[in-house]
Design a protein around this motif. Sequence first.
Motif, PDB file in Angstrom:
ATOM      1  N   PHE A  42       0.823  -1.217   0.000  1.00 19.24           N
ATOM      2  CA  PHE A  42       0.000   0.000   0.000  1.00 19.24           C
ATOM      3  C   PHE A  42       0.854   1.261   0.000  1.00 19.24           C
ATOM      4  CE2 PHE A  42      -1.956   3.528   2.237  1.00 19.24           C
ATOM      5  CZ  PHE A  42      -3.110   3.716   1.489  1.00 19.24           C
ATOM      6  N   ILE A  43       1.802   1.354   0.951  1.00 22.72           N
ATOM      7  CA  ILE A  43       2.562   2.604   1.020  1.00 22.72           C
ATOM      8  C   ILE A  43       3.448   2.781  -0.216  1.00 22.72           C
ATOM      9  CG2 ILE A  43       2.516   2.713   3.535  1.00 22.72           C
ATOM     10  CD1 ILE A  43       5.469   1.833   3.517  1.00 22.72           C
ATOM     11  N   SER A  44       3.868   1.682  -0.846  1.00 21.50           N
ATOM     12  CA  SER A  44       4.655   1.771  -2.082  1.00 21.50           C
ATOM     13  C   SER A  44       3.810   2.391  -3.193  1.00 21.50           C
ATOM     14  CB  SER A  44       5.149   0.391  -2.512  1.00 21.50           C
ATOM     15  OG  SER A  44       6.116  -0.121  -1.622  1.00 21.50           O
ATOM     16  N   GLU A  45       2.604   1.870  -3.378  1.00 23.15           N
ATOM     17  CA  GLU A  45       1.744   2.371  -4.446  1.00 23.15           C
ATOM     18  C   GLU A  45       1.223   3.766  -4.132  1.00 23.15           C
ATOM     19  OE1 GLU A  45      -1.177  -0.577  -5.489  1.00 23.15           O
ATOM     20  OE2 GLU A  45       0.337  -2.146  -5.691  1.00 23.15           O
ATOM     21  N   ASN A  46       0.971   4.018  -2.865  1.00 23.86           N
ATOM     22  CA  ASN A  46       0.546   5.350  -2.448  1.00 23.86           C
ATOM     23  C   ASN A  46       1.643   6.365  -2.751  1.00 23.86           C
ATOM     24  OD1 ASN A  46      -0.215   7.665  -0.982  1.00 23.86           O
ATOM     25  ND2 ASN A  46      -1.350   6.441   0.494  1.00 23.86           N
ATOM     26  N   ALA A  76       9.151  15.272  -0.396  1.00 24.94           N
ATOM     27  CA  ALA A  76       8.287  14.094  -0.269  1.00 24.94           C
ATOM     28  C   ALA A  76       8.105  13.701   1.196  1.00 24.94           C
ATOM     29  CB  ALA A  76       8.859  12.932  -1.065  1.00 24.94           C
ATOM     30  N   VAL A  77       9.193  13.711   1.951  1.00 24.65           N
ATOM     31  CA  VAL A  77       9.102  13.319   3.366  1.00 24.65           C
ATOM     32  C   VAL A  77       8.252  14.325   4.136  1.00 24.65           C
ATOM     33  CG1 VAL A  77      10.372  12.851   5.487  1.00 24.65           C
ATOM     34  CG2 VAL A  77      11.306  12.106   3.295  1.00 24.65           C
ATOM     35  N   LYS A  78       8.387  15.598   3.820  1.00 28.29           N
ATOM     36  CA  LYS A  78       7.584  16.617   4.508  1.00 28.29           C
ATOM     37  C   LYS A  78       6.096  16.430   4.234  1.00 28.29           C
ATOM     38  CE  LYS A  78      11.118  20.228   4.702  1.00 28.29           C
ATOM     39  NZ  LYS A  78      11.590  21.527   4.123  1.00 28.29           N
ATOM     40  N   THR A  79       5.775  15.942   3.033  1.00 28.43           N
ATOM     41  CA  THR A  79       4.365  15.766   2.664  1.00 28.43           C
ATOM     42  C   THR A  79       3.821  14.416   3.082  1.00 28.43           C
ATOM     43  OG1 THR A  79       4.673  17.204   0.744  1.00 28.43           O
ATOM     44  CG2 THR A  79       2.728  15.779   0.752  1.00 28.43           C
ATOM     45  N   LYS A  80       4.523  13.336   2.707  1.00 33.86           N
ATOM     46  CA  LYS A  80       4.020  11.981   2.954  1.00 33.86           C
ATOM     47  C   LYS A  80       4.484  11.401   4.288  1.00 33.86           C
ATOM     48  CE  LYS A  80       1.863   9.986   0.557  1.00 33.86           C
ATOM     49  NZ  LYS A  80       0.372   9.983   0.499  1.00 33.86           N
ATOM     50  N   GLY A  81       5.563  11.940   4.807  1.00 34.04           N
ATOM     51  CA  GLY A  81       6.070  11.438   6.080  1.00 34.04           C
ATOM     52  C   GLY A  81       7.175  10.423   5.948  1.00 34.04           C
ATOM     53  N   LEU A 253      -1.239   0.228  24.801  1.00 32.39           N
ATOM     54  CA  LEU A 253      -0.208  -0.327  25.676  1.00 32.39           C
ATOM     55  C   LEU A 253       0.649  -1.374  24.980  1.00 32.39           C
ATOM     56  CD1 LEU A 253       1.004  -0.660  28.542  1.00 32.39           C
ATOM     57  CD2 LEU A 253      -0.837  -2.299  29.012  1.00 32.39           C
ATOM     58  N   ASN A 254       0.021  -2.239  24.165  1.00 35.14           N
ATOM     59  CA  ASN A 254       0.740  -3.336  23.518  1.00 35.14           C
ATOM     60  C   ASN A 254       1.500  -2.830  22.293  1.00 35.14           C
ATOM     61  OD1 ASN A 254       0.700  -5.563  21.255  1.00 35.14           O
ATOM     62  ND2 ASN A 254       0.644  -6.656  23.207  1.00 35.14           N
ATOM     63  N   HIS A 255       2.787  -3.142  22.210  1.00 32.84           N
ATOM     64  CA  HIS A 255       3.635  -2.585  21.148  1.00 32.84           C
ATOM     65  C   HIS A 255       3.221  -3.079  19.766  1.00 32.84           C
ATOM     66  CE1 HIS A 255       7.220  -1.594  18.769  1.00 32.84           C
ATOM     67  NE2 HIS A 255       7.484  -0.694  19.691  1.00 32.84           N
ATOM     68  N   THR A 256       2.946  -4.374  19.644  1.00 28.62           N
ATOM     69  CA  THR A 256       2.538  -4.919  18.347  1.00 28.62           C
ATOM     70  C   THR A 256       1.227  -4.294  17.884  1.00 28.62           C
ATOM     71  OG1 THR A 256       3.661  -7.034  18.710  1.00 28.62           O
ATOM     72  CG2 THR A 256       1.837  -7.026  17.143  1.00 28.62           C
ATOM     73  N   THR A 257       0.279  -4.165  18.790  1.00 30.35           N
ATOM     74  CA  THR A 257      -1.012  -3.585  18.445  1.00 30.35           C
ATOM     75  C   THR A 257      -0.879  -2.100  18.125  1.00 30.35           C
ATOM     76  OG1 THR A 257      -1.940  -5.156  20.024  1.00 30.35           O
ATOM     77  CG2 THR A 257      -3.419  -3.499  19.152  1.00 30.35           C
ATOM     78  N   TYR A 258       0.017  -1.423  18.815  1.00 29.12           N
ATOM     79  CA  TYR A 258       0.333  -0.021  18.528  1.00 29.12           C
ATOM     80  C   TYR A 258       0.821   0.135  17.087  1.00 29.12           C
ATOM     81  CZ  TYR A 258       3.765   3.880  18.542  1.00 29.12           C
ATOM     82  OH  TYR A 258       4.538   4.966  18.227  1.00 29.12           O
ATOM     83  N   ASN A 259       1.667  -0.794  16.645  1.00 23.62           N
ATOM     84  CA  ASN A 259       2.123  -0.761  15.253  1.00 23.62           C
ATOM     85  C   ASN A 259       0.973  -1.013  14.286  1.00 23.62           C
ATOM     86  OD1 ASN A 259       4.778  -0.199  15.850  1.00 23.62           O
ATOM     87  ND2 ASN A 259       5.426  -2.329  15.866  1.00 23.62           N
ATOM     88  N   LEU A 260       0.086  -1.964  14.630  1.00 31.47           N
ATOM     89  CA  LEU A 260      -1.076  -2.238  13.786  1.00 31.47           C
ATOM     90  C   LEU A 260      -1.941  -0.998  13.637  1.00 31.47           C
ATOM     91  CD1 LEU A 260      -2.333  -5.757  14.999  1.00 31.47           C
ATOM     92  CD2 LEU A 260      -1.062  -5.236  12.918  1.00 31.47           C
ATOM     93  N   ALA A 261      -2.129  -0.266  14.726  1.00 30.29           N
ATOM     94  CA  ALA A 261      -2.973   0.930  14.689  1.00 30.29           C
ATOM     95  C   ALA A 261      -2.385   1.987  13.761  1.00 30.29           C
ATOM     96  CB  ALA A 261      -3.141   1.498  16.101  1.00 30.29           C
ATOM     97  N   ARG A 262      -1.082   2.190  13.846  1.00 35.79           N
ATOM     98  CA  ARG A 262      -0.452   3.197  12.976  1.00 35.79           C
ATOM     99  C   ARG A 262      -0.525   2.765  11.513  1.00 35.79           C
ATOM    100  NH1 ARG A 262       5.345   4.431  14.608  1.00 35.79           N
ATOM    101  NH2 ARG A 262       5.420   2.200  15.123  1.00 35.79           N
ATOM    102  N   MET A 263      -0.258   1.481  11.245  1.00 36.75           N
ATOM    103  CA  MET A 263      -0.398   0.972   9.883  1.00 36.75           C
ATOM    104  C   MET A 263      -1.829   1.179   9.376  1.00 36.75           C
ATOM    105  SD  MET A 263       1.670  -2.639   9.778  1.00 36.75           S
ATOM    106  CE  MET A 263       3.442  -2.770   9.957  1.00 36.75           C
ATOM    107  N   ASN A 264      -2.778   0.902  10.254  1.00 29.91           N
ATOM    108  CA  ASN A 264      -4.180   1.010   9.889  1.00 29.91           C
ATOM    109  C   ASN A 264      -4.540   2.433   9.488  1.00 29.91           C
ATOM    110  OD1 ASN A 264      -6.544  -0.391   9.430  1.00 29.91           O
ATOM    111  ND2 ASN A 264      -6.979  -0.790  11.576  1.00 29.91           N
ATOM    112  N   MET A 265      -3.950   3.412  10.159  1.00 39.38           N
ATOM    113  CA  MET A 265      -4.198   4.819   9.797  1.00 39.38           C
ATOM    114  C   MET A 265      -3.711   5.085   8.372  1.00 39.38           C
ATOM    115  SD  MET A 265      -5.695   6.297  12.353  1.00 39.38           S
ATOM    116  CE  MET A 265      -6.394   4.976  13.332  1.00 39.38           C
ATOM    117  N   PHE A 266      -2.486   4.676   8.078  1.00 34.64           N
ATOM    118  CA  PHE A 266      -1.952   4.882   6.728  1.00 34.64           C
ATOM    119  C   PHE A 266      -2.792   4.153   5.687  1.00 34.64           C
ATOM    120  CE2 PHE A 266       2.088   5.905   8.964  1.00 34.64           C
ATOM    121  CZ  PHE A 266       2.377   7.104   8.323  1.00 34.64           C
ATOM    122  N   LEU A 267      -3.176   2.920   6.001  1.00 31.66           N
ATOM    123  CA  LEU A 267      -3.938   2.116   5.043  1.00 31.66           C
ATOM    124  C   LEU A 267      -5.309   2.699   4.752  1.00 31.66           C
ATOM    125  CD1 LEU A 267      -2.817  -1.374   6.249  1.00 31.66           C
ATOM    126  CD2 LEU A 267      -2.875  -0.704   3.867  1.00 31.66           C
TER     127      LEU A 267
END
Length: 518
Positions: A42-46, A76-81, A253-267
């Motif tokens: 996703f982030i590649s195509e985005n 690009a980094v300033k815009t897309k992160g 609190l959970n690190h793995t789930t925290y990563n899932l949440a951030r990925m989910n925002m981008f997706l």
Amino acid sequence: MTSAQQRAALQRQIWAIANDVRGAVDGWDFKQYVLGTLFYRFISENFASYIEGGDDSIHYAELSDSVITPDIKDDAVKTKGYFIYPSQLFATVAASANTNENLNTELAAIFAAIEGSANGYPSERDIKGLFADFDTTSNRLGNTVKDKNARLADVLKGVAKLEFGDFEGSHIDLFGDAYEFLISNYAANAGKSGGEFFTPQHVSKLIAQLAMHKQTSVNKIYDPACGSGSLLLQAKKHFDAHIIEEGFFGQELNHTTYNLARMNMFLHNINYDKFNIQLGDTLRNPHFGDDKPFDAIVSNPPYSVKWIGSDDPTLINDERFAPAGVLAPKSKADFAFVLHALSYLSSKGRAAIVCFPGIFYRSGAEQKIRQYLMDNNYVETVISLAPNLFFGTTIAVNILVLSKHKNDTKTQFIDASGLFKKETNNNTLTGKHIEEIMQAFDSKADVEHFAKSVSLGAIAANDYNLSVSSYIEAKDNREVVDIVKLNAELKTTVAKIDKLRTEIDAIMAEIEGEELEA
């Protein structure tokens, strides 16, 4: 093929990929590889779509890394992160995956480079560690490098074959739905360990509507125990983007789930500057306390978990808990999450919180906290839901709706325990069920056996018990019996029985007489 059929077909394909590549990797562990690969694509195509800017003559994947100037990368980094070179794109890596003997180490280097591209930029914290759970060197992928590469190639090739359509069309929605589909399936198959970080979409929809009800705009929306972000994303799905002005906030609190949440925002195409997901213990180390309060709060915190409570003498003076004059019990942190949410709520806002039913009737500290909430007129509605709506538990939970702008001192109770549709192992709320609940919530009208508004005096007289069943009488579905009619029928039946007995006695006497003559 309709959009629903397309989505269903895509979900079947994704689950098939997940099952095909598991091998020696346990179901709950291998989710990281499928989810991570889907995110990588996703982030590649985005990113490629952003660089190309709609110009059909530009094909970013075909460019050489050497043509990328520092200014292009900086912008690009300033815009897309983040930044991805052409050689690092998912499509580029997937194309040669089967023959790449260094696939696992190259993938690790690419993931590190993508995360590292944000170093020193405002997006650094949002990007850092996103691929931390995608361990390309793990022995769970295989005992040898060859085995690891073969399994990684299978995942890459499988995800590459998925048809998402044009990126600017349905593409983004399909990516997000595919991701949530995978998370929900893992949650369903993993029981409590999965269900604790995922709120089913049908329940999330109701909670989001309750929190956002009749608000033409909110400054921002917050989930203090956000899990994979499913509750926050329902707000995005069901309300126009401009309604949520400053974005989506959460803590996990959970690190793995925290990563899932951030990925989910981008997706779901929420850019890094429109979300702020923090890692940490919400009750002991809360974030966002210095920010302005939130107009909408949604939450499904863990039920009756232990917390430090009175063992930390400073907490009773914490501005979140001090007004209630008592801390939630150490063995049951439910009301600690409720008071935390209340303290972060703005004067115009609402909080909709999934709660364990026991907190609404138990005595002790929890009763004192209920009294504080009621005496200060913060409780707008308590809704009882049907059992078995969530993954990993069959409990019939409640939704507590808090408000700081009530126009009377009554509290509404809604008994929605009879609203559900049975589906496989779980019950679900249909759109019609949600609409029925929201109509009652909006009108505040009393509906026999379903909704009732109760005065503060009546609740106080009932020891501040907030159980829905204490105020709404359950409908008696037993058949109504007409006693007069039943008595008449019994008299008729008795008369018939007496007549039959007389006839039987006569027959028996006649038979006995014939036997004596013989």
